[in-house]
Design an enzyme around this catalytic site. Structure first.
Site, PDB file in Angstrom:
ATOM      1  N   CYS A   1      35.606 -25.770-106.347  1.00 48.55           N
ATOM      2  CA  CYS A   1      36.366 -26.876-105.625  1.00 48.55           C
ATOM      3  C   CYS A   1      38.013 -26.213-106.416  1.00 48.55           C
ATOM      4  CB  CYS A   1      36.031 -28.305-105.810  1.00 48.55           C
ATOM      5  SG  CYS A   1      37.159 -28.793-104.052  1.00 48.55           S
TER       6      CYS A   1
ATOM      7  N   HIS B   1      30.235 -28.047-104.030  1.00 50.78           N
ATOM      8  CA  HIS B   1      29.999 -29.125-105.060  1.00 50.78           C
ATOM      9  C   HIS B   1      28.337 -29.432-104.634  1.00 50.78           C
ATOM     10  CE1 HIS B   1      33.441 -30.875-105.979  1.00 50.78           C
ATOM     11  NE2 HIS B   1      34.074 -31.001-104.622  1.00 50.78           N
TER      12      HIS B   1
END
Length: 490
Positions: free
Chosen positions: A333, A431
Site C-alpha cells: 500500500c 493488505h
C-alpha cells in the site's frame, strides 16, 4: 423481552485492559449458544482497519469480533473510526466513509454529529439482533474527555445499557484501577456498572480471593470472574504493534519491517510473527536496519511524511545496500507508493500539498485523490500463480510502465502492483497478503526460504476465538452474564 435486542457494554479501566478480547470471547460464547449477537464499538481510534461487506472501513478489532459472531463485518459495527494522520489530528470516518480530517479541538465540537451516526447504527443493530455486545474505548474515567462523550458512559447513558468493567491485573494496581474508576463516575454511571472482570491473572486464585472479597464489599458489585493470563493467544492488536513471536526452531527467514511514524495495518505481519520459519523484526527510530532476507515497507496513513522520516533515519541507504547484496524488498500500500519515482498530494490530503521524490525503485508515480478505494478482493499472486484474498484501503492512483509487470492479477481482471525487472522488488496495494496460505508460502520462497511449512493463519485465528469462548465458560459467572444479556440461563 421487547422486539429490540438487549445491549451489554464492556468498558475498561485503562487502554489495553482486555476490552476487545473480552468482547470477542463473549460474542463467540453467545454465538455457540445460538444467540444472534453482533459486535459494536461506537468510536474507535486506530490505524488498523478492515474493509466491510458493504464497502466501508471499520476497526480490525470489530472485524475479528464479527468473525466471533459468525457474521460478515459491516460499517454499523463501528460507525465512527478515527485514523490519526498527525500528532494532533485524524481522518474522521463515519459509517465507513472518510468525511474529513480534524484536529482534536474541532472533533470535540463535532461529537454531537458523530453521536447521531452512533445511535443510528446501534438502533439498526438492536432491531436486527438479540444481543448487541459493545466495546468501549480507553477508560470511562478520563475527566478531560467526559464532555460530549460518545465512546463510553455517554453512549451507555444514551441507550440505557448495563456495563461490565474489565481491568488488567498483570500490569499491577488492579483494585486501585477498579475502585478509582468507579469514584470518578457520576452516580448514574456508577449504577450502570453491574460487575467486574479481572483479566490476565497468573498464579493461585486462592491468594487473590481476599482482594476479591474486599472489592465486592467496598463497591457492592460482584466480581464476574477472573480470566487467566494466556501467553500464546494471537488475535490482531487494535493499535499497538504486537512483537510476540511463536516458538521458532531450525533455519529461519529474516524479515524486517521499518516502523514509520504513521504505520498502518501492521496486522499484515501477524501471520509472519506466528510462522515457525520466520524471524520477524520491527525496527524503530534510532535503530539501524539489520541484515535481512526480506524488508517490507508497510502501509502508512501519511506516506510523504513517513518517506521523509525513512530518509532522516538513513533507512533509504540501508534499503539500497540490502538490494545490492541480493535481498528482496516488498512494499504494501503506502510502501508500494514509496517504491515509485514520485508521490503527489495536490489536495493536501495527508498534510501540506506538494510532491515528493520516491525511492525510485519502480517506474511508477502516485497521485493521492479524495476518493478512497475500499475493496475486498481475490486474485492470484504473480509468484507461482498462488491464490490469495486481501483488501484495498488507499487514496492513491498509481501509473507507470512498471505496472506492465503486476504483482497480482485480481479475479475481476484488474492488475495490481508491480515488480522490478530483476524480480527483487515488488509492491502491491493489497493488505492481508500473508493471511493466504499459498501466497504467504510463495512470498517466503521468493525471499529465500527453500522448504516452506504451510501455516493456515485463518485456522489459527478461529482456534483462538474458540479458546476465548472456552475461557468464558470456565472462568466467568455465565448465569449473571446471561441475565445481563436478557437470555435464559438454561
Amino acid at each position: 423481552m421487547s422486539d429490540r435486542g438487549r445491549t451489554l457494554m464492556v468498558q475498561g479501566t485503562t487502554s489495553d485492559a482486555g476490552k476487545s478480547t473480552l468482547v470477542t470471547a463473549l460474542c463467540r460464547w453467545l454465538a455457540r449458544r445460538g444467540v444472534a449477537v453482533v459486535p459494536f464499538k461506537p468510536q474507535n481510534m486506530a490505524l488498523n482497519s478492515a474493509v466491510t461487506a458493504d464497502g466501508g472501513e471499520i476497526g480490525r478489532a470489530q472485524a475479528v469480533q464479527a468473525q466471533a459472531c459468525r457474521l460478515a463485518p459491516h460499517t454499523d459495527m463501528n460507525p465512527v473510526l478515527l485514523k490519526p494522520n498527525t500528532d494532533i489530528g485524524a481522518q474522521v470516518i463515519i459509517h465507513g466513509r472518510a468525511v474529513t480530517s480534524m484536529d482534536a479541538a474541532a472533533y470535540h465540537d463535532y461529537k454531537r454529529v458523530a453521536m447521531e451516526a452512533v445511535l443510528a447504527s446501534h438502533g439498526r443493530l438492536a432491531a436486527a439482533y438479540r444481543v448487541v455486545m459493545v466495546e468501549g474505548a480507553g477508560s470511562p474515567a478520563e475527566i478531560n474527555l467526559r464532555a460530549n462523550d460518545i465512546a463510553n458512559m455517554g453512549f451507555a447513558e444514551a441507550v440505557d445499557c448495563p456495563v461490565i468493567l474489565v481491568a488488567d491485573i498483570d500490569r499491577g494496581g488492579v483494585f486501585a484501577h477498579l475502585v478509582g474508576t468507579l469514584e470518578l463516575l457520576s452516580d448514574s454511571e456508577r449504577e450502570r456498572v453491574k460487575g467486574f472482570v479481572i483479566n490476565r491473572f497468573r498464579g493461585d486464585i486462592a491468594l487473590l480471593q481476599p482482594g476479591l472479597d474486599w472489592l465486592e464489599a467496598r463497591t457492592g458489585k460482584p466480581v464476574l470472574g477472573v480470566l487467566p493470563y494466556v501467553s500464546d493467544l494471537h488475535l490482531e492488536a487494535e493499535d499497538a504493534i504486537d512483537t510476540r513471536q511463536a516458538a521458532k526452531v531450525g533455519p529461519r527467514l529474516k524479515v524486517v519491517v521499518p516502523v514509520l511514524p504513521r504505520i498502518s495495518n501492521h496486522t499484515d505481519f501477524d501471520p509472519l510473527r506466528l510462522h515457525p520459519q520466520v524471524e520477524l523484526s520491527f525496527v524503530g527510530p534510532g535503530q539501524a536496519l539489520p541484515s535481512a532476507d526480506l524488508i517490507v515497507l508497510p502501509g502508512s496513513k501519511s506516506v510523504r511524511a513517513d518517506l521523509a522520516a525513512l530518509r532522516e533515519r538513513g533507512w533509504d541507504e540501508a534499503i539500497l545496500r540490502h538490494l545490492r547484496y541480493g535481498g528482496r524488498l516488498l512494499g504494501i500500500c503506502g510502501g508500494l507508493q514509496m517504491l515509485g519515482e514520485r508521490l503527489h498530494d495536490p489536495l493536501g490530503l495527508e498534510g501540506a500539498a506538494g510532491s515528493s521524490a520516491g525511492l525510485g525503485l519502480l517506474a511508477l508515480e502516485t497521485t493521492l485523490e479524495a476518493d478512497k478505494q475500499l475493496r475486498n478482493v481475490q486474485g492470484r499472486l504473480s509468484l507461482e500463480d498462488a491464490p490469495l484474498s486481501g483488501y484495498e484501503i488507499h487514496a492513491g492512483v498509481t501509473r507507470g510502465e512498471a505496472l506492465a509487470r503486476p504483482a497480482v492479477v485480481l479475479d475481476d481482471g484488474r492488475a495490481d502492483g508491480a515488480r522490478s525487472v530483476d524480480g527483487n522488488v515488488m509492491g502491491t496495494y493489497l493488505h492481508g497478503l500473508f493471511e493466504s496460505t499459498a501466497a504467504c508460502s510463495a512470498l517466503l520462497r521468493w525471499a529465500g526460504l527453500r522448504e516452506v511449512q504451510a501455516v493456515d493463519y485463518q485456522a489459527l485465528r478461529e482456534r483462538d476465538i474458540e479458546r476465548l469462548a472456552d475461557l468464558v465458560e470456565r472462568h466467568l459467572d455465565t448465569g449473571r452474564l446471561l441475565a445481563l444479556c436478557g437470555e435464559p440461563h438454561a
